[in-house]
Design a protein around this motif. Structure first.
Motif, PDB file in Angstrom:
ATOM      1  N   THR A  69       4.370  -5.296  -5.647  1.00 35.84           N
ATOM      2  CA  THR A  69       3.214  -5.921  -6.308  1.00 35.84           C
ATOM      3  C   THR A  69       3.418  -7.419  -6.457  1.00 35.84           C
ATOM      4  N   LEU A  70       4.630  -7.818  -6.853  1.00 30.08           N
ATOM      5  CA  LEU A  70       4.926  -9.244  -7.028  1.00 30.08           C
ATOM      6  C   LEU A  70       4.859  -9.986  -5.698  1.00 30.08           C
ATOM      7  N   THR A  71       5.540  -9.464  -4.689  1.00 32.84           N
ATOM      8  CA  THR A  71       5.573 -10.152  -3.397  1.00 32.84           C
ATOM      9  C   THR A  71       4.217 -10.141  -2.708  1.00 32.84           C
ATOM     10  N   PHE A  72       3.470  -9.052  -2.854  1.00 27.74           N
ATOM     11  CA  PHE A  72       2.126  -9.005  -2.270  1.00 27.74           C
ATOM     12  C   PHE A  72       1.228 -10.072  -2.883  1.00 27.74           C
ATOM     13  N   SER A  73       1.287 -10.218  -4.190  1.00 28.42           N
ATOM     14  CA  SER A  73       0.453 -11.212  -4.867  1.00 28.42           C
ATOM     15  C   SER A  73       0.809 -12.620  -4.415  1.00 28.42           C
ATOM     16  N   VAL A  74       2.108 -12.907  -4.349  1.00 33.99           N
ATOM     17  CA  VAL A  74       2.532 -14.254  -3.946  1.00 33.99           C
ATOM     18  C   VAL A  74       2.164 -14.523  -2.489  1.00 33.99           C
ATOM     19  N   ALA A  75       2.424 -13.569  -1.603  1.00 32.83           N
ATOM     20  CA  ALA A  75       2.168 -13.786  -0.178  1.00 32.83           C
ATOM     21  C   ALA A  75       0.686 -13.978   0.111  1.00 32.83           C
ATOM     22  N   VAL A  76      -0.148 -13.101  -0.417  1.00 33.55           N
ATOM     23  CA  VAL A  76      -1.589 -13.194  -0.150  1.00 33.55           C
ATOM     24  C   VAL A  76      -2.166 -14.447  -0.798  1.00 33.55           C
ATOM     25  N   SER A  77      -1.750 -14.757  -2.013  1.00 32.60           N
ATOM     26  CA  SER A  77      -2.257 -15.956  -2.679  1.00 32.60           C
ATOM     27  C   SER A  77      -1.844 -17.222  -1.942  1.00 32.60           C
ATOM     28  N   TRP A  78      -0.599 -17.260  -1.483  1.00 31.81           N
ATOM     29  CA  TRP A  78      -0.107 -18.442  -0.774  1.00 31.81           C
ATOM     30  C   TRP A  78      -0.855 -18.629   0.547  1.00 31.81           C
ATOM     31  N   ALA A 128       0.831  -1.212   0.000  1.00 34.16           N
ATOM     32  CA  ALA A 128       0.000   0.000   0.000  1.00 34.16           C
ATOM     33  C   ALA A 128       0.864   1.260   0.000  1.00 34.16           C
ATOM     34  N   VAL A 129       1.930   1.250   0.811  1.00 33.07           N
ATOM     35  CA  VAL A 129       2.817   2.421   0.868  1.00 33.07           C
ATOM     36  C   VAL A 129       3.517   2.639  -0.469  1.00 33.07           C
ATOM     37  N   SER A 130       3.921   1.574  -1.120  1.00 36.83           N
ATOM     38  CA  SER A 130       4.608   1.718  -2.409  1.00 36.83           C
ATOM     39  C   SER A 130       3.682   2.280  -3.481  1.00 36.83           C
ATOM     40  N   ILE A 131       2.409   1.901  -3.447  1.00 39.58           N
ATOM     41  CA  ILE A 131       1.470   2.447  -4.432  1.00 39.58           C
ATOM     42  C   ILE A 131       1.251   3.938  -4.177  1.00 39.58           C
ATOM     43  N   VAL A 132       1.129   4.320  -2.906  1.00 42.27           N
ATOM     44  CA  VAL A 132       0.978   5.746  -2.582  1.00 42.27           C
ATOM     45  C   VAL A 132       2.232   6.512  -2.992  1.00 42.27           C
ATOM     46  N   ALA A 133       3.402   5.937  -2.722  1.00 45.71           N
ATOM     47  CA  ALA A 133       4.657   6.594  -3.098  1.00 45.71           C
ATOM     48  C   ALA A 133       4.762   6.749  -4.609  1.00 45.71           C
TER      49      ALA A 133
END
Length: 272
Positions: free
Chosen positions: A139-148, A41-46
């Motif tokens: 984005t990549l790590t968020f997708s993998v972590a939440v999906s896993w 979320a912080v990276s998207i705002v940044a």
């Protein structure tokens, strides 16, 4: 040799060490998952803030307001980078040493103080990290972590919510649905979901640790101190020490001159 004393294997010790390390990984699962979600979320705002500031400044660089906008984007990138390093502490990984931000000279002009951040390589590296590198990795790590995590939880509880009737929640219907599932091919899915979910749950701390280490490695290279920072700090210390020595020597010479003027020089004049 075969007749000599045999070496006792250290398998139990290794197993205990591996079990302790695995429990240590589970201890940082909440922090790593929180970092990967909040950091995304912080990276998207940044990305939104920095792209607006920097691109607006570049577009209006010929005007008076363009240069302050670019400098403001550098300061904003520094703030987002420091927030990223603070959130990264939740993962339990080693803390990254922040760079030393040199301040402009006190006798510099207003324009020199304004453009001082443009001369810092760390400022541009922070901008590159927060506006381009971090959003992609997050984005990549968020997708993998939440999906896993969601898949592991869904597989472990698949046998429960797949048996719940959707139309008429009656006990008799629930038993009938269970009987139908037992006779159909979906019974194999129910049986296979539990060990597969357990496997994904067991590997969850390892996956989250690897994703956190990816962020940590990139942040250490782009947001941390550089070897040149140590050399620059030594140069500043030597310059400060040299300036202090010159100031002390000048003060000693002035004091000696004053003593000669007030003492021997007056007596020589009287003697003459």
């Amino acid at each position: 040799p075969p007749w000599g004393p045999t070496h006792q294997p250290s398998a139990p010790h290794d197993e205990r060490a591996g079990s302790s390390a695995y429990r240590e990984l589970w201890r940082f699962v909440p922090g790593s998952l929180t970092y990967l979600i909040v950091g995304f979320a912080v990276s998207i705002v940044a990305l939104s803030v920095l792209s607006v500031l920097f691109l607006s400044g570049v577009g209006m660089v010929v005007l008076v307001i363009g240069l302050p906008l670019i400098v403001g984007s550098l300061y904003a990138a520094r703030g987002f980078g420091m927030a990223d390093l603070t959130l990264l502490r939740l993962t339990g990984l080693p803390e990254i040493a922040t760079p030393t931000w040199p301040s402009p000279n006190a006798d510099a002009s207003a324009f020199g103080k304004l453009v001082h951040p443009l001369k810092s390589g760390h400022s541009w590296m922070y901008l590159l990290h927060q506006a381009l590198i971090a959003p992609v990795i997050a984005t990549l790590t968020f997708s993998v972590a939440v999906s896993w995590a969601a898949t592991a939880f869904g597989l472990l509880t698949y046998w429960l919510w797949s048996l719940i009737p959707t139309n008429q929640p009656v006990v008799g219907d629930w038993f009938a649905r269970t009987y139908d599932l037992a006779l159909s091919g979906r019974a194999l899915e129910l049986i296979a979901s539990i060990p597969l979910g357990a496997l994904m749950t067991a590997s969850l701390p390892v996956v989250l640790r690897g994703l956190a280490r990816l962020h940590h490695g990139v942040a250490a290279a782009m947001l941390g101190r550089w070897p040149s920072d140590e050399l620059a700090a030594e140069v500043r210390q030597e310059s400060a020490a040299r300036g202090a020595a010159l100031h002390a020597e000048d003060a000693a010479m002035r004091r000696l001159e004053r003593d000669l003027h007030d003492g021997p020089q007056q007596r020589l004049v009287r003697l003459q």
